[in-house]
Each structure stands twice: as structure tokens, then as C-alpha cells.
Scaffold this motif. Sequence first.
Motif, PDB file in Angstrom:
ATOM      1  N   ASN A  63      13.789  25.973  21.272  1.00 49.24           N
ATOM      2  CA  ASN A  63      12.664  26.734  20.732  1.00 49.24           C
ATOM      3  C   ASN A  63      13.143  27.905  19.881  1.00 49.24           C
ATOM      4  N   LYS A  64      14.218  28.517  20.279  1.00 45.89           N
ATOM      5  CA  LYS A  64      14.751  29.690  19.568  1.00 45.89           C
ATOM      6  C   LYS A  64      15.701  29.199  18.482  1.00 45.89           C
ATOM      7  N   THR A  65      15.109  28.782  17.371  1.00 44.35           N
ATOM      8  CA  THR A  65      15.862  28.102  16.316  1.00 44.35           C
ATOM      9  C   THR A  65      16.959  28.962  15.701  1.00 44.35           C
ATOM     10  N   GLU A  66      16.864  30.270  15.846  1.00 42.69           N
ATOM     11  CA  GLU A  66      17.892  31.155  15.301  1.00 42.69           C
ATOM     12  C   GLU A  66      19.249  30.963  15.991  1.00 42.69           C
ATOM     13  N   TYR A  67      19.274  30.252  17.124  1.00 42.92           N
ATOM     14  CA  TYR A  67      20.519  30.016  17.847  1.00 42.92           C
ATOM     15  C   TYR A  67      21.183  28.686  17.508  1.00 42.92           C
ATOM     16  N   LEU A  68      20.607  27.910  16.608  1.00 37.51           N
ATOM     17  CA  LEU A  68      21.140  26.578  16.311  1.00 37.51           C
ATOM     18  C   LEU A  68      22.607  26.615  15.905  1.00 37.51           C
ATOM     19  N   ASP A  69      22.961  27.412  14.907  1.00 32.86           N
ATOM     20  CA  ASP A  69      24.348  27.441  14.432  1.00 32.86           C
ATOM     21  C   ASP A  69      25.312  27.879  15.526  1.00 32.86           C
ATOM     22  N   THR A  70      24.928  28.876  16.296  1.00 32.15           N
ATOM     23  CA  THR A  70      25.775  29.364  17.386  1.00 32.15           C
ATOM     24  C   THR A  70      26.004  28.271  18.417  1.00 32.15           C
ATOM     25  N   LEU A  71      24.951  27.554  18.778  1.00 33.14           N
ATOM     26  CA  LEU A  71      25.085  26.458  19.733  1.00 33.14           C
ATOM     27  C   LEU A  71      26.021  25.371  19.219  1.00 33.14           C
ATOM     28  N   LEU A  72      25.810  24.948  17.980  1.00 28.22           N
ATOM     29  CA  LEU A  72      26.642  23.878  17.420  1.00 28.22           C
ATOM     30  C   LEU A  72      28.103  24.299  17.337  1.00 28.22           C
TER      31      LEU A  72
END
Length: 117
Positions: free
Chosen positions: A9-18
Amino acid sequence: MRLFFYVLNKTEYLDTLLDEFAHNGINGATIIESTGMAKILSSKYDEDELPFLASLRNFLNPERENSYVIFMIIEDEQLNKVVDIIENIVGDLTQDNNGVVFSFPIDYAKGIKRNGK
């Protein structure tokens, strides 16, 4: 092997997660932009047309347009590590708006490279 899904849901974390997945040898994720059913219904109907929407609006984040569904094939022993990475970045998954994870065992797969094999 498992087919693992995470609704972010918190799309701002996508790059960090990947990035964190990659640094931990967890590769091959596919990301799909998604919108939840409640979000779509709330934009099409008034509360008097679908009364349950009034209660759902309290849980919806109006600033968030979409979510991401991240899915990937992982080894069974990677499951806890993947969930730990997610929770270290976005927070405890039992808390509101941090997303949902689930997985299924895979009984057949072809064309998947597994740890250099």
C-alpha cells in the motif's frame, strides 16, 4: 518453492524493498500496479447507494491512488526472510495500511532458474 505475494500500500517504499530483496539474494520479482475494490467502488457510488462505503472510507487513504502487487517465486526457507525485510521497511503487517502477504506452495514449475541451477 513458494509463490509469494505482497500487496504494498505504501508505494513510496517500492524501490527500497526491491533493493533490499536484491541485496539478500531474492530476485525475480514481478510488480503489478493495482487498485482495491473498495477504492473503485467508493469513486463510483455515493454512500446512500452502497451504505457500507461510509465505514470503508475511514480505512481508505484518499491520497493513495494505487498499490503494487509484488509477486515472486522463492525457496521455502526464504519465506521468513522476505517477510522480515518487508516489516523492517514498511512496518508490522498486523498494523493498518502496511499491506498483506500470502504464499502458496508450487507443485510444478518449468523455466525457472533456481540458485544457478
